[in-house]
Design a protein around this motif. Sequence first.
Motif, PDB file in Angstrom:
ATOM      1  N   LEU A 248       0.754  -1.179   0.266  1.00  0.00           N
ATOM      2  CA  LEU A 248       0.045   0.073  -0.178  1.00  0.00           C
ATOM      3  C   LEU A 248       0.720   1.189   0.018  1.00  0.00           C
ATOM      4  O   LEU A 248       0.549   2.266  -0.826  1.00  0.00           O
ATOM      5  N   ARG A 249       2.049   1.128   0.950  1.00  0.00           N
ATOM      6  CA  ARG A 249       2.695   2.339   0.762  1.00  0.00           C
ATOM      7  C   ARG A 249       3.436   2.722  -0.490  1.00  0.00           C
ATOM      8  O   ARG A 249       3.864   3.879  -0.998  1.00  0.00           O
ATOM      9  N   GLY A 250       3.721   1.417  -1.253  1.00  0.00           N
ATOM     10  CA  GLY A 250       4.364   1.662  -2.569  1.00  0.00           C
ATOM     11  C   GLY A 250       3.403   1.847  -3.689  1.00  0.00           C
ATOM     12  O   GLY A 250       3.795   2.179  -4.642  1.00  0.00           O
ATOM     13  N   ALA A 251       2.019   2.135  -3.350  1.00  0.00           N
ATOM     14  CA  ALA A 251       1.260   2.394  -4.509  1.00  0.00           C
ATOM     15  C   ALA A 251       0.408   3.634  -4.441  1.00  0.00           C
ATOM     16  O   ALA A 251      -0.833   3.872  -4.952  1.00  0.00           O
ATOM     17  N   THR A 252       0.570   4.582  -3.396  1.00  0.00           N
ATOM     18  CA  THR A 252       0.077   5.813  -3.421  1.00  0.00           C
ATOM     19  C   THR A 252       0.098   6.742  -4.545  1.00  0.00           C
ATOM     20  O   THR A 252      -0.861   7.608  -4.566  1.00  0.00           O
ATOM     21  N   THR A 253       0.740   6.389  -5.723  1.00  0.00           N
ATOM     22  CA  THR A 253       0.714   7.182  -6.806  1.00  0.00           C
ATOM     23  C   THR A 253      -0.641   6.795  -7.481  1.00  0.00           C
ATOM     24  O   THR A 253      -1.269   7.633  -8.193  1.00  0.00           O
ATOM     25  N   SER A 254      -1.069   5.638  -7.379  1.00  0.00           N
ATOM     26  CA  SER A 254      -2.544   5.492  -7.892  1.00  0.00           C
ATOM     27  C   SER A 254      -3.571   5.951  -6.843  1.00  0.00           C
ATOM     28  O   SER A 254      -4.797   5.924  -7.641  1.00  0.00           O
ATOM     29  N   PHE A 255      -3.326   6.526  -6.038  1.00  0.00           N
ATOM     30  CA  PHE A 255      -4.583   7.283  -5.152  1.00  0.00           C
ATOM     31  C   PHE A 255      -4.662   8.513  -5.653  1.00  0.00           C
ATOM     32  O   PHE A 255      -5.491   9.200  -5.095  1.00  0.00           O
ATOM     33  N   LEU A 256      -4.016   9.024  -6.917  1.00  0.00           N
ATOM     34  CA  LEU A 256      -4.042  10.316  -7.289  1.00  0.00           C
ATOM     35  C   LEU A 256      -3.662  11.356  -6.273  1.00  0.00           C
ATOM     36  O   LEU A 256      -3.022  11.510  -5.818  1.00  0.00           O
ATOM     37  N   HIS A 257      -4.979  12.283  -6.262  1.00  0.00           N
ATOM     38  CA  HIS A 257      -4.747  13.309  -5.228  1.00  0.00           C
ATOM     39  C   HIS A 257      -5.035  13.159  -3.765  1.00  0.00           C
ATOM     40  O   HIS A 257      -4.637  13.874  -2.985  1.00  0.00           O
ATOM     41  N   ALA A 258      -5.645  11.648  -3.690  1.00  0.00           N
ATOM     42  CA  ALA A 258      -5.814  11.478  -2.170  1.00  0.00           C
ATOM     43  C   ALA A 258      -4.625  11.267  -1.425  1.00  0.00           C
ATOM     44  O   ALA A 258      -3.583  10.617  -2.148  1.00  0.00           O
ATOM     45  N   ARG A 259      -4.745  11.257  -0.085  1.00  0.00           N
ATOM     46  CA  ARG A 259      -3.667  10.989   0.834  1.00  0.00           C
ATOM     47  C   ARG A 259      -4.217  10.072   1.570  1.00  0.00           C
ATOM     48  O   ARG A 259      -5.325   9.509   1.804  1.00  0.00           O
ATOM     49  N   ALA A 260      -3.297   9.291   1.993  1.00  0.00           N
ATOM     50  CA  ALA A 260      -3.643   7.870   2.899  1.00  0.00           C
ATOM     51  C   ALA A 260      -3.368   8.175   4.353  1.00  0.00           C
ATOM     52  O   ALA A 260      -2.514   8.962   4.850  1.00  0.00           O
ATOM     53  N   ARG A 261      -4.172   7.508   5.185  1.00  0.00           N
ATOM     54  CA  ARG A 261      -4.222   7.539   6.544  1.00  0.00           C
ATOM     55  C   ARG A 261      -4.456   6.046   6.829  1.00  0.00           C
ATOM     56  O   ARG A 261      -5.575   5.558   7.213  1.00  0.00           O
ATOM     57  N   GLY A 262      -3.264   5.128   6.599  1.00  0.00           N
ATOM     58  CA  GLY A 262      -3.659   3.877   6.419  1.00  0.00           C
ATOM     59  C   GLY A 262      -3.515   3.170   8.113  1.00  0.00           C
ATOM     60  O   GLY A 262      -2.590   3.596   8.762  1.00  0.00           O
ATOM     61  N   MET A 263      -3.544   1.874   8.172  1.00  0.00           N
ATOM     62  CA  MET A 263      -3.722   1.100   9.275  1.00  0.00           C
ATOM     63  C   MET A 263      -3.450  -0.413   9.331  1.00  0.00           C
ATOM     64  O   MET A 263      -4.074  -0.934   8.528  1.00  0.00           O
ATOM     65  N   THR A 264      -2.653  -1.083  10.030  1.00  0.00           N
ATOM     66  CA  THR A 264      -2.687  -2.641  10.275  1.00  0.00           C
ATOM     67  C   THR A 264      -3.019  -2.771  11.727  1.00  0.00           C
ATOM     68  O   THR A 264      -2.333  -2.143  12.626  1.00  0.00           O
ATOM     69  N   LEU A 265      -4.226  -3.435  12.044  1.00  0.00           N
ATOM     70  CA  LEU A 265      -4.780  -3.734  13.414  1.00  0.00           C
ATOM     71  C   LEU A 265      -4.865  -4.943  13.889  1.00  0.00           C
ATOM     72  O   LEU A 265      -5.351  -5.604  12.877  1.00  0.00           O
ATOM     73  N   SER A 266      -4.247  -5.678  14.908  1.00  0.00           N
ATOM     74  CA  SER A 266      -4.293  -7.033  15.108  1.00  0.00           C
ATOM     75  C   SER A 266      -5.240  -6.983  16.322  1.00  0.00           C
ATOM     76  O   SER A 266      -4.900  -6.163  17.271  1.00  0.00           O
ATOM     77  N   LEU A 267      -6.325  -7.963  16.479  1.00  0.00           N
ATOM     78  CA  LEU A 267      -7.191  -8.146  17.533  1.00  0.00           C
ATOM     79  C   LEU A 267      -6.537  -9.120  18.749  1.00  0.00           C
ATOM     80  O   LEU A 267      -7.110  -8.865  19.733  1.00  0.00           O
ATOM     81  N   GLY A 268      -5.747  -9.978  18.311  1.00  0.00           N
ATOM     82  CA  GLY A 268      -5.334 -11.168  19.336  1.00  0.00           C
ATOM     83  C   GLY A 268      -6.525 -12.104  19.566  1.00  0.00           C
ATOM     84  O   GLY A 268      -6.296 -12.862  20.189  1.00  0.00           O
ATOM     85  N   ALA A 269      -7.150 -12.520  18.249  1.00  0.00           N
ATOM     86  CA  ALA A 269      -8.300 -13.548  18.545  1.00  0.00           C
ATOM     87  C   ALA A 269      -8.691 -13.596  16.895  1.00  0.00           C
ATOM     88  O   ALA A 269      -8.898 -12.870  16.017  1.00  0.00           O
ATOM     89  N   GLU A 270      -8.995 -14.972  16.793  1.00  0.00           N
ATOM     90  CA  GLU A 270      -9.307 -15.423  15.222  1.00  0.00           C
ATOM     91  C   GLU A 270     -10.736 -14.489  14.963  1.00  0.00           C
ATOM     92  O   GLU A 270     -11.395 -14.395  15.755  1.00  0.00           O
ATOM     93  N   LEU A 271     -10.675 -13.848  13.632  1.00  0.00           N
ATOM     94  CA  LEU A 271     -11.780 -13.049  13.360  1.00  0.00           C
ATOM     95  C   LEU A 271     -13.261 -13.586  13.149  1.00  0.00           C
ATOM     96  O   LEU A 271     -13.977 -12.769  13.895  1.00  0.00           O
TER      97      LEU A 271
END
Length: 286
Positions: A248-271
């Motif tokens: 995702l960090r390497g693909a931000t040019t495909s977001f055009l004018h949009a900026r990213a506020r991304g996240m990876t989140l782990s819950l600690g339990a099977e989803l």
Amino acid sequence: MYYINRNLTDDDGDHVWAVVQESCDLSDQNDRMLLHAVATIREAYGEQEIREMAENAPLVTVPEPADGVANTFSLDLLLSAFRSSLPDPAAEGGKPGQLTNYRSETTELLARAALATVYGFASPPTLHATKGNRNQPILGFDGWTIMQATDGELALVLLQVKGTEDAARPPSVAAELVAECGRAVTDFTKLKGFLMACLLRCKNTAFELPLMNLIVELERDNRITNTLLAPVIVRGGAESHIDDLCSLRGATTSFLHARARGMTLSLGAELTAFGRAAMTRARQHV
């Protein structure tokens, strides 16, 4: 919530990425993450709004009720009806876990809450309260909000969320998020339909006028200048890591004018187990 471990990485001042790690013990009915999920689900479907409606209901002059008909109602019964109307995991039968609404929706709502905490996003009313079939997903984006942009104007934030048990870094769902974010700012038909539904849901709230202005800008200019994309990877058992976000960090040019506020989140339990437990508990009148 969302305080065990949090790392923010700033890419050139335009794109920001967060790593959030949580823990959960589903055998503990008072586990803080489970209870947080329960409250988040109830809020998304409008429990607090219903409480406020009941508490602020105007007195109306009506003819005397017929014998045996009460002229008041019980808030307790109203909330009991509300909670029993929430999505029922048992009604989804034998679907594969990754296809269940209780898994995907719980994942999306927790991602929304985590984004609000980490990035300071507002929490407008969700579309969940409008769903005729509670066990079906909402079409469009996985969520939205607004925030103050660096130029002082309001920015539209579009959420795209994927849950995964894939331990690879990045997990395979990251490629789906890259594609979805690339389409998000150019699929105007989808965006307008989604925002119009959000506008009606936000009637008579503080979000009404800002949202109308953003929609008008989109119609006039074929873009909303201050657009943020919030792609979120939600892990179950595997711990989140900044490498989850590398594609995702390497693909931000495909977001055009949009900026990213991304996240990876782990819950600690099977989803799947977490989603089933959270939705089941949210339906209980306790």
